[in-house]
Design an enzyme around this catalytic site. Structure first.
Site, PDB file in Angstrom:
ATOM      1  N   LYS A 198       0.802  -1.242   0.068  1.00 23.22           N
ATOM      2  CA  LYS A 198       0.003   0.063   0.086  1.00 23.22           C
ATOM      3  C   LYS A 198       0.991   1.224  -0.174  1.00 23.22           C
ATOM      4  O   LYS A 198       1.767   1.461   0.984  1.00 23.22           O
ATOM      5  CB  LYS A 198      -0.898  -0.062   1.287  1.00 23.22           C
ATOM      6  CG  LYS A 198      -1.644   1.245   1.298  1.00 23.22           C
ATOM      7  CD  LYS A 198      -2.631   0.981   2.689  1.00 23.22           C
ATOM      8  CE  LYS A 198      -3.479   2.370   2.732  1.00 23.22           C
ATOM      9  NZ  LYS A 198      -4.472   2.196   3.679  1.00 23.22           N
ATOM     10  N   LYS A 250      -2.017  -1.426  -3.990  1.00 18.89           N
ATOM     11  CA  LYS A 250      -2.983  -0.346  -3.790  1.00 18.89           C
ATOM     12  C   LYS A 250      -2.039   1.072  -3.758  1.00 18.89           C
ATOM     13  O   LYS A 250      -0.967   0.926  -3.056  1.00 18.89           O
ATOM     14  CB  LYS A 250      -3.648  -0.359  -2.529  1.00 18.89           C
ATOM     15  CG  LYS A 250      -4.724   0.883  -2.190  1.00 18.89           C
ATOM     16  CD  LYS A 250      -5.163   0.786  -0.776  1.00 18.89           C
ATOM     17  CE  LYS A 250      -5.813   1.949  -0.614  1.00 18.89           C
ATOM     18  NZ  LYS A 250      -6.459   1.883   0.595  1.00 18.89           N
TER      19      LYS A 250
HETATM   20  C1  PBG Z   1      -6.242   4.088   4.945  1.00 14.81           C
HETATM   21  C2  PBG Z   1      -7.257   3.702   3.812  1.00 14.81           C
HETATM   22  C3  PBG Z   1      -6.831   4.535   3.019  1.00 14.81           C
HETATM   23  C4  PBG Z   1      -7.602   4.062   1.821  1.00 14.81           C
HETATM   24  C5  PBG Z   1      -8.396   2.975   2.506  1.00 14.81           C
HETATM   25  N1  PBG Z   1      -8.089   2.694   3.655  1.00 14.81           N
HETATM   26  C6  PBG Z   1      -5.658   5.536   2.465  1.00 14.81           C
HETATM   27  C7  PBG Z   1      -5.143   6.505   3.543  1.00 14.81           C
HETATM   28  O1  PBG Z   1      -6.061   7.380   3.876  1.00 14.81           O
HETATM   29  O2  PBG Z   1      -4.059   6.459   3.351  1.00 14.81           O
HETATM   30  C8  PBG Z   1      -7.844   4.731   0.511  1.00 14.81           C
HETATM   31  C9  PBG Z   1      -8.842   4.114  -0.424  1.00 14.81           C
HETATM   32  C10 PBG Z   1      -9.231   4.785  -1.559  1.00 14.81           C
HETATM   33  O3  PBG Z   1      -8.644   5.818  -1.808  1.00 14.81           O
HETATM   34  O4  PBG Z   1     -10.224   4.494  -2.244  1.00 14.81           O
HETATM   35  N2  PBG Z   1      -6.416   2.778   6.090  1.00 14.81           N
HETATM   36 ZN    ZN Z   2      -5.866   3.675   7.968  1.00 15.47          ZN
END
Ligand code: PBG
Ligand code: ZN
Length: 327
Positions: A198, A250
């Site tokens: 991620k 991701k």
């Molecule tokens: C953090 C989280 C994020 C997303 C899902 N869970 C990113 C973040 O805020 O750093 C992003 C998903 C999206 O943009 O669709 N746990």
């Molecule tokens: Zn988070």
């Protein structure tokens, strides 16, 4: 004679020949739709800068999912949300049994049982006052204390009957920690979908608007630098060794090389999360009349499959199902 006798265009001569030789298929079975929850059961609140995406109350969401199922969409990823007044330093609302996310898991699994695959987000950021995915001490994100809180959250979701827990925090060893805890507590059939690579990305804007989860500062000490690939392979090795049932990359579109690398090395299914801004960019292009939404969305998602994703998490899933875009 011009050139040689190689004529690739013969294979493009008409629609049926083209169908015959298609290499990549996109099917609703492979898609997971994320849904955001909110407290009022009847709510269906639009989100600023996130077109066609809502915060759902459980009664409305239940009806929506019933419709999705009849249209062939069966897999969902749920995100909870907390009111500003419920947030605190420790993010304790994350593992509150009566919280909006555990309650929704219970209601949906009671109602739909195994006609849906339900995944839940496991992370502290919607619940902490500082907005970080882990516990904070001074300016540091504390890894191992965060695991305890994340483990509690995963366990609460498992007890409510969720099929898949999806830890999105990027703390070290959270997959192994959660696996051990779930097994000890009798939940050896609950799957873990790991957010393995991620990235600390600029594509999360609409999502953070949805959950009010923008952090103070940034997430660079836990999410990965988008310049790195070898580091993602290390994360992959670790998550596989820790017992991840699925591994995820991701965002998706700007990370097709990472998806491909995972597919070549992974012994478990590879998921890709096509994140909020990837979705919203398509919406904005369409709104400006610069592309046809359906076609651009399907091209992007097919490219993610071609790169090697077995599963795609996408905000387009419910639209693809309801509009019959794959028919
Ligand atoms: C953090 C989280 C994020 C997303 C899902 N869970 C990113 C973040 O805020 O750093 C992003 C998903 C999206 O943009 O669709 N746990
Ligand atoms: Zn988070």
């Amino acid at each position: 004679m011009i050139g040689n006798n190689q004529r690739p265009r013969r294979l493009r001569k008409n629609g049926l020949v083209r169908n015959l030789i298609r290499e990549t298929e996109l099917h609703l079975n492979q898609l997971i739709q994320p849904y955001f929850l909110t407290i009022n059961p009847e709510a269906q609140e639009p989100i600023q800068g996130f077109s066609g995406v809502y915060r759902w109350g459980i009664d409305q969401l239940s009806k929506k999912i019933e419709k999705d199922i009849t249209q062939g969409l069966n897999s969902f990823l749920l995100f909870g949300a907390a009111q500003p007044s419920e947030k605190n330093e420790q993010g304790t609302a994350a593992y509150e049994e009566k919280g909006v996310l555990p309650s929704a898991i219970r209601t949906l699994k009671e109602r739909f049982s195994d006609s849906i695959v339900l995944a839940s987000d496991v992370c502290l950021c919607p619940y902490t006052s500082h907005g970080h995915c882990g516990l904070v001490e001074g300016t540091e994100i504390q890894n191992d204390p965060s695991l305890v809180a994340l483990g509690q959250m995963a366990l609460v979701h498992a007890r409510c009957g969720v099929d898949i827990v999806a830890p999105s925090d990027m703390m070290d060893f959270r997959v192994g920690y959660i696996r051990n805890l779930l097994d000890e507590q009798g939940f050896d059939q609950t799957l873990i979908m790991a957010y393995t690579a991620k990235y600390s990305s600029n594509y999360y804007g609409p999502f953070r608007e949805a959950l009010g989860s923008a952090p103070k500062g940034d997430r660079a000490t836990y999410q990965m630098d988008f310049r790195n690939k070898t580091e993602a392979l290390r994360e992959l090795e670790l998550d596989l060794a820790e017992g991840a049932d699925m591994v995820m990359v991701k965002p998706a579109l700007a990370y097709l090389d990472i998806i491909r690398a995972f597919k070549e090395r992974s012994s478990v299914p590879v998921a890709a999360y096509s994140v909020s801004a990837e979705y919203q960019m398509v919406k904005l292009m369409a709104k400006e009349g610069l592309a046809i939404e359906q076609k651009l969305a399907i091209e992007n998602l097919t490219a993610i499959r071609r790169a090697g994703a077995d599963i795609i998490i996408t905000y387009f899933a419910e639209l693809i199902a309801s509009q019959g875009w794959l028919k």
